[in-house]
Scaffold this motif. Structure first.
Motif, PDB file in Angstrom:
ATOM      1  N   MET A 115       0.881  -1.171   0.000  1.00 23.97           N
ATOM      2  CA  MET A 115       0.000   0.000   0.000  1.00 23.97           C
ATOM      3  C   MET A 115       0.913   1.214   0.000  1.00 23.97           C
ATOM      4  O   MET A 115       1.780   1.340   0.864  1.00 23.97           O
ATOM      5  N   VAL A 116       0.737   2.106  -0.972  1.00 27.78           N
ATOM      6  CA  VAL A 116       1.583   3.288  -1.061  1.00 27.78           C
ATOM      7  C   VAL A 116       0.708   4.536  -1.099  1.00 27.78           C
ATOM      8  O   VAL A 116      -0.469   4.482  -1.456  1.00 27.78           O
ATOM      9  N   VAL A 162      -0.128  -1.667  -4.987  1.00 23.47           N
ATOM     10  CA  VAL A 162       0.800  -1.999  -6.067  1.00 23.47           C
ATOM     11  C   VAL A 162       1.433  -3.348  -5.802  1.00 23.47           C
ATOM     12  O   VAL A 162       1.531  -3.799  -4.657  1.00 23.47           O
ATOM     13  N   SER A 163       1.851  -3.983  -6.888  1.00 25.30           N
ATOM     14  CA  SER A 163       2.610  -5.221  -6.800  1.00 25.30           C
ATOM     15  C   SER A 163       3.968  -4.965  -7.435  1.00 25.30           C
ATOM     16  O   SER A 163       4.050  -4.413  -8.543  1.00 25.30           O
ATOM     17  N   ARG A 164       5.041  -5.364  -6.749  1.00 23.86           N
ATOM     18  CA  ARG A 164       6.392  -5.044  -7.192  1.00 23.86           C
ATOM     19  C   ARG A 164       7.176  -6.298  -7.552  1.00 23.86           C
ATOM     20  O   ARG A 164       7.049  -7.346  -6.903  1.00 23.86           O
ATOM     21  N   TYR A 165       8.000  -6.143  -8.585  1.00 17.94           N
ATOM     22  CA  TYR A 165       8.791  -7.240  -9.124  1.00 17.94           C
ATOM     23  C   TYR A 165      10.179  -6.713  -9.487  1.00 17.94           C
ATOM     24  O   TYR A 165      10.381  -5.508  -9.596  1.00 17.94           O
ATOM     25  N   VAL A 166      11.098  -7.643  -9.739  1.00 17.72           N
ATOM     26  CA  VAL A 166      12.409  -7.303 -10.305  1.00 17.72           C
ATOM     27  C   VAL A 166      12.661  -8.248 -11.469  1.00 17.72           C
ATOM     28  O   VAL A 166      12.475  -9.466 -11.338  1.00 17.72           O
ATOM     29  N   SER A 206      -0.263  -8.465   3.070  1.00 21.58           N
ATOM     30  CA  SER A 206      -0.199  -9.918   3.148  1.00 21.58           C
ATOM     31  C   SER A 206      -0.398 -10.576   1.781  1.00 21.58           C
ATOM     32  O   SER A 206      -1.260 -10.158   1.000  1.00 21.58           O
ATOM     33  N   PRO A 207       0.380 -11.614   1.474  1.00 22.67           N
ATOM     34  CA  PRO A 207       0.199 -12.339   0.211  1.00 22.67           C
ATOM     35  C   PRO A 207      -1.204 -12.904   0.041  1.00 22.67           C
ATOM     36  O   PRO A 207      -1.663 -13.095  -1.091  1.00 22.67           O
TER      37      PRO A 207
END
Length: 200
Positions: free
Chosen positions: A71-72, A81-85, A125-126
């Motif tokens: 949560m931003v 948002v969901s974050r990835y690399v 939480s996932p």
């Protein structure tokens, strides 16, 4: 007697080597830059569905691996948002997908997270991600670990439809047909956002 010719030959040889170096460098600069790998790699799985309004959280998780939810606060408004690399073109890229939530779901999440405006990013939480797997993705941002030369952007996305001055030395390159905006400073690009409103 033999020193001068040898010295002259050494100087000539050095000049030839330097000239060849600059020639090769010039030829390399004239070549069309190759498109960045992430463009084609995720074209069918991410970029096309996003542009068509069909991309979901699960749809991003499938090719990129399950992301981390946050949560931003953006301009004192909450975003999930969901974050990835990902690794592409010898760089690490931070990828952030903004998840679309209706008023009821967002209110429930705000309450569960005890979120307030201006709060630092909060991990979610996932299990929330599993429950919201079918939610649409509004937009996706890519941020390289190092700025990218704008010629690589042109080689990947083509020439922009519009260049907008944002501040001194900074521009937004707009690709209306593909719904993308690139943040440019000088001859470098710092981020790419897909999902431009009104591009569909």
């Amino acid at each position: 007697m033999s020193f001068r010719p040898r010295a002259g030959m050494a100087t000539l040889f050095s000049l030839v080597v330097i000239a060849l170096f600059f020639l090769v460098t010039w030829v390399m600069d004239q070549r069309e830059p190759e498109p960045m790998q992430w463009q084609e790699r995720y074209q069918q799985s991410i970029w096309t569905p996003l542009r068509e309004g069909d991309l979901t959280l699960a749809g991003v998780d499938k090719p990129l691996g399950v992301g981390r939810l946050w949560m931003v606060s953006v301009e004192d408004e909450p975003l999930l948002v969901s974050r990835y690399v990902i690794q592409s073109d010898e760089l690490n890229w931070r990828v952030q997908a903004v998840i679309e939530l209706d008023t009821e779901r967002m209110a429930s999440l705000i309450k569960a997270q005890d979120w307030t405006a201006g709060m630092r990013d909060q991990s979610v939480s996932p299990s929330v991600g599993a429950a919201l797997a079918g939610q649409p993705v509004e937009r996706i941002s890519l941020i390289p670990s190092e700025p990218v030369a704008i010629k690589r952007i042109v080689g990947t996305l083509g020439e922009p439809d519009m260049r907008m001055d944002v501040s001194e030395g900074n521009q937004a390159w707009v690709y209306g047909r593909m719904g993308a905006v690139v943040a440019v400073s000088g001859d470098q690009a710092h981020s790419i956002m897909f999902g431009l409103q009104g591009a569909r």
